[in-house]
Design an enzyme around this catalytic site. Structure first.
Site, short mmCIF file in Angstrom:
data_model
loop_
_atom_site.label_atom_id
_atom_site.label_comp_id
_atom_site.label_asym_id
_atom_site.label_seq_id
_atom_site.Cartn_x
_atom_site.Cartn_y
_atom_site.Cartn_z
N LYS A 323 -19.18 18.70 11.87
CA LYS A 323 -18.23 19.72 11.28
C LYS A 323 -17.88 19.24 9.90
CE LYS A 323 -14.75 20.81 13.48
NZ LYS A 323 -13.48 21.17 14.58
N GLU A 329 -11.67 15.97 10.51
CA GLU A 329 -12.33 17.19 11.41
C GLU A 329 -13.22 16.64 12.17
OE1 GLU A 329 -11.93 20.78 11.55
OE2 GLU A 329 -9.97 20.28 10.36
#
Length: 419
Positions: A323, A329
């Site tokens: 990601k 994240e």
């Protein structure tokens, strides 16, 4: 027994059915299954992993055929996604029909697909062409479902970021952004007409990350705290997520859509982040997700909607190493790709040989030794001793209510016999 003396056995039976049905209504928790990674287990291997933590609902960001085939005949309910890049294409009725046929109808009824979310956080991008395509795409997909006779079992919705709100505090002052009202009102009308839920992605983590000096960590982690009073409603809030949910309800009410169900399609907390990402630690992730699951399993609604079901999808099942963006994240997963806990979860996984004591001993957040790798086929353990409940506690709640309902059945039968 005079209370029941004029009641027929059929009336009492109907009363019993009503009691049973009301007893088994419980809040639902699901999981987001993202796949932006190159090290995840195969979908076939994910099935026992998902079962090991009692997951009964999964949200996919696409309609991956490998996943949908792997979960056939498991009883797991799916929300499948149609990406933003397809919005323009599926406005064509033929393209929408083709997509639904290939990505939904082909897997029914073996795989339980209950909802399609068309587009993800589209209104957040402030892209006029993308925004303009959203509702026509939703309508087109719904029409395809109608034409196939699937609209009664599969709903159509879209997922929004909390940033579509202009005001969110106090919750009673919740309103949608003024620049979005003209496009969001027709979407709400679509929900009302088709009976589909309003999906919102809500992350107290981001509120804390952006202002850690002003936002109480205990307030966002469901820990004991003084909370906040909404003076307009006199309702007290001891956690930010419920305040956010009620702000959405207030925003919907301000446009005349008080009865629309709100589902939280994403929420979670990262176990790791960059130096400037305040609060992204294993311990905080454990507290957020553990306390959230415990709260959901108490079968309560929000202060504004205490009798409404909470339908919440935790983000996410796995850490996703590909990601983009900051480190957080890539570290929202409950699990590592090898099936071990990303951190001490605060509750036991089914199939884990660790005890509540082991979980406590690893509370430093190292992620090592807290929960052992998942063993397929093991029987489910009870809840851990540290006060956090396993995800499967929701089903345990159902069993508890069913036992109570069976007792009620014997009572009613006894009454019928006496009468």
């Amino acid at each position: 027994m005079e209370l029941f003396s004029h009641c027929s056995p059929m009336f009492l039976l109907l009363l019993l059915i009503s009691v049973i049905m009301s007893s088994v209504v419980v809040n639902s928790i699901g999981i987001n299954y993202g796949q932006i990674a190159n090290n995840l287990p195969s979908p076939e291997a994910v099935v026992p992993i998902a079962k090991s933590i009692g997951v009964t609902r999964i949200k996919l960001y696409d309609a991956d055929p490998k996943v949908l085939k792997a979960f056939a005949n498991t009883g797991v309910e799916f929300i499948v996604g149609l990406g933003n890049e397809y919005l323009a294409k599926v406005q064509d009725p033929g393209k929408a029909q083709e997509w639904v046929k290939s990505n939904v109808q082909a897997y029914l009824p073996a795989t339980k697909i209950a909802c399609i979310f068309v587009g993800n956080e589209v209104l957040t991008f402030n892209d006029s062409s993308l925004t303009g395509n959203l509702l026509p795409a939703m309508v087109s997909v719904h029409t395809a479902l109608v034409n196939m006779g699937l609209d009664k079992q599969v709903t159509v919705t879209t997922a929004h970021s909390l940033s579509i709100l202009e005001n969110s505090f106090p919750p009673s002052a919740g309103t949608f952004r003024r620049d979005l009202k003209n496009c969001i009102a027709p979407i709400l009308d679509f929900h009302a007409k088709t009976g589909s839920p309003f999906l919102i992605n809500a992350y107290p983590y981001f509120a804390y990350k952006s202002n850690p000096k002003q936002v109480s960590l205990d307030y966002v982690l469901f820990q004991p705290n003084a909370g906040n009073l909404d003076s307009a409603t006199n309702l007290h809030y001891d956690n930010m997520l419920f305040a956010q949910i009620d702000a959405v309800y207030a925003a919907l009410g301000s446009l005349g859509y008080k009865k629309l169900p709100v589902h939280i399609s994403e929420t979670g907390w990262p176990s790791k982040g960059d130096e400037d990402e305040a609060g992204a630690t294993p311990e905080n992730a454990k507290k957020y997700n553990g306390n959230l699951i415990k709260l959901i399993c108490q079968n309560k609604g929000t202060p504004l909607r205490p009798n409404s079901d909470l339908n919440i999808y935790v983000f996410a099942l796995f850490n996703e190493n590909m990601k983009p963006g900051p480190s957080s994240e890539r570290n929202f997963g409950l699990l590592k790709p090898d099936g071990t806990a990303a951190y001490s979860l605060g509750f036991n996984l089914k199939g884990s040989s660790s005890s509540g004591g082991n979980s406590s001993s690893s509370s430093s957040g190292s992620g090592q030794g807290g929960i052992n790798p998942i063993t397929i086929g093991s029987s489910p353990p009870g809840s851990s001793s540290n006060g956090y409940l396993s995800i499967s506690s929701a089903s345990a709640t159902v069993k508890y209510h069913l036992i109570g309902s069976i007792s009620m059945l014997w009572l009613v039968l006894l009454l019928i016999k006496v009468i």
